[in-house]
Write a protein that holds these residues in place. Structure first.
Motif, PDB file in Angstrom:
ATOM      1  N   THR A  63       0.832  -1.207   0.000  1.00 35.85           N
ATOM      2  CA  THR A  63       0.000   0.000   0.000  1.00 35.85           C
ATOM      3  C   THR A  63       0.865   1.255   0.000  1.00 35.85           C
ATOM      4  OG1 THR A  63      -1.755  -1.167   1.193  1.00 35.85           O
ATOM      5  CG2 THR A  63      -1.830   1.236   1.213  1.00 35.85           C
ATOM      6  N   LYS A  64       1.962   1.227   0.767  1.00 42.33           N
ATOM      7  CA  LYS A  64       2.887   2.367   0.783  1.00 42.33           C
ATOM      8  C   LYS A  64       3.504   2.574  -0.586  1.00 42.33           C
ATOM      9  CE  LYS A  64       4.236   2.438   5.666  1.00 42.33           C
ATOM     10  NZ  LYS A  64       5.376   2.332   6.615  1.00 42.33           N
ATOM     11  N   TYR A  65       3.834   1.484  -1.262  1.00 43.88           N
ATOM     12  CA  TYR A  65       4.426   1.577  -2.597  1.00 43.88           C
ATOM     13  C   TYR A  65       3.438   2.199  -3.581  1.00 43.88           C
ATOM     14  CZ  TYR A  65       6.139   0.018  -7.153  1.00 43.88           C
ATOM     15  OH  TYR A  65       6.555  -0.031  -8.468  1.00 43.88           O
ATOM     16  N   ILE A  66       2.190   1.736  -3.547  1.00 45.17           N
ATOM     17  CA  ILE A  66       1.165   2.262  -4.454  1.00 45.17           C
ATOM     18  C   ILE A  66       0.882   3.728  -4.141  1.00 45.17           C
ATOM     19  CG2 ILE A  66      -1.243   2.026  -5.193  1.00 45.17           C
ATOM     20  CD1 ILE A  66      -0.987  -0.972  -4.444  1.00 45.17           C
ATOM     21  N   THR A  67       0.811   4.066  -2.853  1.00 45.21           N
ATOM     22  CA  THR A  67       0.564   5.456  -2.443  1.00 45.21           C
ATOM     23  C   THR A  67       1.694   6.365  -2.896  1.00 45.21           C
ATOM     24  OG1 THR A  67      -0.651   4.684  -0.504  1.00 45.21           O
ATOM     25  CG2 THR A  67       0.082   6.968  -0.485  1.00 45.21           C
ATOM     26  N   ARG A  68       2.922   5.890  -2.797  1.00 46.76           N
ATOM     27  CA  ARG A  68       4.068   6.679  -3.239  1.00 46.76           C
ATOM     28  C   ARG A  68       4.006   6.943  -4.740  1.00 46.76           C
ATOM     29  NH1 ARG A  68       7.912   5.874  -7.036  1.00 46.76           N
ATOM     30  NH2 ARG A  68       8.244   3.722  -6.328  1.00 46.76           N
ATOM     31  N   CYS A  69       3.604   5.927  -5.496  1.00 49.19           N
ATOM     32  CA  CYS A  69       3.491   6.099  -6.956  1.00 49.19           C
ATOM     33  C   CYS A  69       2.420   7.134  -7.308  1.00 49.19           C
ATOM     34  CB  CYS A  69       3.167   4.762  -7.621  1.00 49.19           C
ATOM     35  SG  CYS A  69       4.499   3.547  -7.548  1.00 49.19           S
ATOM     36  N   ILE A  70       1.325   7.112  -6.559  1.00 51.97           N
ATOM     37  CA  ILE A  70       0.230   8.049  -6.837  1.00 51.97           C
ATOM     38  C   ILE A  70       0.607   9.468  -6.421  1.00 51.97           C
ATOM     39  CG2 ILE A  70      -2.150   8.662  -6.244  1.00 51.97           C
ATOM     40  CD1 ILE A  70      -2.722   5.671  -5.929  1.00 51.97           C
ATOM     41  N   ASN A  71       1.155   9.624  -5.207  1.00 48.83           N
ATOM     42  CA  ASN A  71       1.466  10.951  -4.685  1.00 48.83           C
ATOM     43  C   ASN A  71       2.615  11.630  -5.427  1.00 48.83           C
ATOM     44  OD1 ASN A  71      -0.542  10.627  -2.790  1.00 48.83           O
ATOM     45  ND2 ASN A  71       0.846   9.966  -1.159  1.00 48.83           N
ATOM     46  N   SER A  72       3.570  10.832  -5.903  1.00 49.63           N
ATOM     47  CA  SER A  72       4.714  11.413  -6.602  1.00 49.63           C
ATOM     48  C   SER A  72       4.441  11.656  -8.076  1.00 49.63           C
ATOM     49  CB  SER A  72       5.941  10.502  -6.460  1.00 49.63           C
ATOM     50  OG  SER A  72       5.679   9.243  -7.069  1.00 49.63           O
ATOM     51  N   GLY A  73       3.290  11.187  -8.535  1.00 47.97           N
ATOM     52  CA  GLY A  73       2.930  11.375  -9.928  1.00 47.97           C
ATOM     53  C   GLY A  73       3.696  10.483 -10.884  1.00 47.97           C
ATOM     54  N   THR A  74       4.362   9.449 -10.354  1.00 49.64           N
ATOM     55  CA  THR A  74       5.157   8.555 -11.204  1.00 49.64           C
ATOM     56  C   THR A  74       4.418   7.273 -11.556  1.00 49.64           C
ATOM     57  OG1 THR A  74       6.150   7.496  -9.262  1.00 49.64           O
ATOM     58  CG2 THR A  74       7.299   9.405 -10.189  1.00 49.64           C
ATOM     59  N   ILE A  75       3.122   7.219 -11.229  1.00 50.44           N
ATOM     60  CA  ILE A  75       2.395   5.982 -11.471  1.00 50.44           C
ATOM     61  C   ILE A  75       2.325   5.643 -12.958  1.00 50.44           C
ATOM     62  CG2 ILE A  75       0.113   7.081 -11.616  1.00 50.44           C
ATOM     63  CD1 ILE A  75      -0.898   4.600  -9.977  1.00 50.44           C
ATOM     64  N   ARG A  76       2.364   6.682 -13.803  1.00 53.45           N
ATOM     65  CA  ARG A  76       2.311   6.439 -15.245  1.00 53.45           C
ATOM     66  C   ARG A  76       3.667   6.003 -15.803  1.00 53.45           C
ATOM     67  NH1 ARG A  76      -2.386   8.157 -17.535  1.00 53.45           N
ATOM     68  NH2 ARG A  76      -3.713   9.543 -16.265  1.00 53.45           N
ATOM     69  N   THR A  77       4.728   6.324 -15.076  1.00 53.33           N
ATOM     70  CA  THR A  77       6.059   5.951 -15.549  1.00 53.33           C
ATOM     71  C   THR A  77       6.535   4.616 -14.977  1.00 53.33           C
ATOM     72  OG1 THR A  77       7.137   7.158 -13.737  1.00 53.33           O
ATOM     73  CG2 THR A  77       6.695   8.372 -15.775  1.00 53.33           C
ATOM     74  N   GLU A  78       5.787   4.079 -14.004  1.00 57.19           N
ATOM     75  CA  GLU A  78       6.145   2.793 -13.435  1.00 57.19           C
ATOM     76  C   GLU A  78       5.920   1.682 -14.452  1.00 57.19           C
ATOM     77  OE1 GLU A  78       7.422   2.002 -10.447  1.00 57.19           O
ATOM     78  OE2 GLU A  78       7.560   4.118  -9.881  1.00 57.19           O
ATOM     79  N   ASN A  79       6.676   0.604 -14.306  1.00 58.75           N
ATOM     80  CA  ASN A  79       6.463  -0.572 -15.140  1.00 58.75           C
ATOM     81  C   ASN A  79       5.058  -1.092 -14.901  1.00 58.75           C
ATOM     82  OD1 ASN A  79       6.351  -3.240 -16.144  1.00 58.75           O
ATOM     83  ND2 ASN A  79       8.575  -3.430 -15.985  1.00 58.75           N
TER      84      ASN A  79
END
Length: 261
Positions: free
Chosen positions: A214-230
């Motif tokens: 959950t922390k990993y997913i939240t970090r991806c969302i909050n940092s705006g990098t969710i679209r750049t993640e694999n």
């Protein structure tokens, strides 16, 4: 005979059958986990809570498909190996994807929990649940002539109380509670505490994994990098998180039922 050999003997399988069963169980784990990982891929607009029942249905469908596949190729899977490979799969996703976003303390905790789960699985699979060998010396000590006499006189001999025959293990077990397919052994007088500890360990480890993912997913969302993640990595994290939550839910219910019985 070593404890591991004793466990394999109870399974009544040759080494070749064990290898085939391991391959089938590994394939079933990969298939079911990848199936659950398609939920965030095809339903990206759903919240994680809304994805939960969908993931449950997808997982059940994957198990049904896997069962037909096993019957088609004529090789039986192993429930203990299925549990083992699920633990290894989730541990692998944690190490290769999530670990970088986890604190050192939490990292040590989840790695220790996974290692203890593997050790506990080995112990409960290979250990003695309380098997009673009705040999002549045992019967003479209890003052009985044969097995039937021993069962009928169990009220007079407390040492024979709650001895039940397990058709799966082909053995008589003192303090018999049930045969656990997931752990590949009977639950009896000698391993009941280990069984409860292992159930608790799974709940704790899966809860810890859910928190880390959950922390990993939240970090991806909050940092705006969710679209750049694999996309595959992110979907695997979400899929394994949903699987962990589903596991915790049924294990908590099962543990409560066992404690009340």
């Amino acid at each position: 005979m070593s404890s591991l050999a004793s466990g394999l003997h109870r399974l009544r399988r040759s080494p070749w059958e064990v290898v085939l069963s391991a391959l089938v169980s590994c394939g079933l784990v990969l298939f079911s986990q990848l199936a659950v990982a398609t939920v965030p891929r095809f339903f990206p607009s759903l919240s994680l809570l809304a994805m939960l029942p969908v993931a449950g249905l997808v997982f059940l469908a994957a198990i049904v498909v896997g069962r037909f596949w096993r019957r088609f190729i004529g090789v039986a899977a192993s429930a203990p190996l299925f549990v083992l490979f699920n633990v290894l799969f989730m541990w692998g996703v944690y190490i290769f994807v999530i670990r970088g976003d986890t604190s050192s303390l939490l990292d040590m905790l989840i790695n220790a929990e996974c290692a203890l789960l593997l050790w506990g699985l080995y112990r409960i699979l290979s250990g003695d649940p309380g098997i009673v060998a009705y040999e002549s010396s045992f019967l003479e000590e209890a003052g009985c002539n044969d097995f039937v006499d021993a069962i009928c006189s169990s009220e007079k001999h407390p040492s024979l109380s709650r001895v039940r025959h397990c058709n799966s293990c082909k053995a008589n077990v003192r303090g018999y509670d049930h045969h656990c397919p997931a752990f590949g052994n009977c639950i009896g007088q000698k391993n009941h505490r280990l069984f409860i500890a292992l159930l608790t360990g799974f709940v704790v480890a899966e809860s810890t994994y859910t928190m880390c993912s959950t922390k990993y997913i939240t970090r991806c969302i909050n940092s705006g990098t969710i679209r750049t993640e694999n996309p595959l990595s992110l979907n695997m994290v979400i899929g394994t998180m949903l699987f962990s939550v589903l596991q915790v839910l049924w294990q908590v219910v099962f543990s409560f039922a066992v404690s009340c019985s």
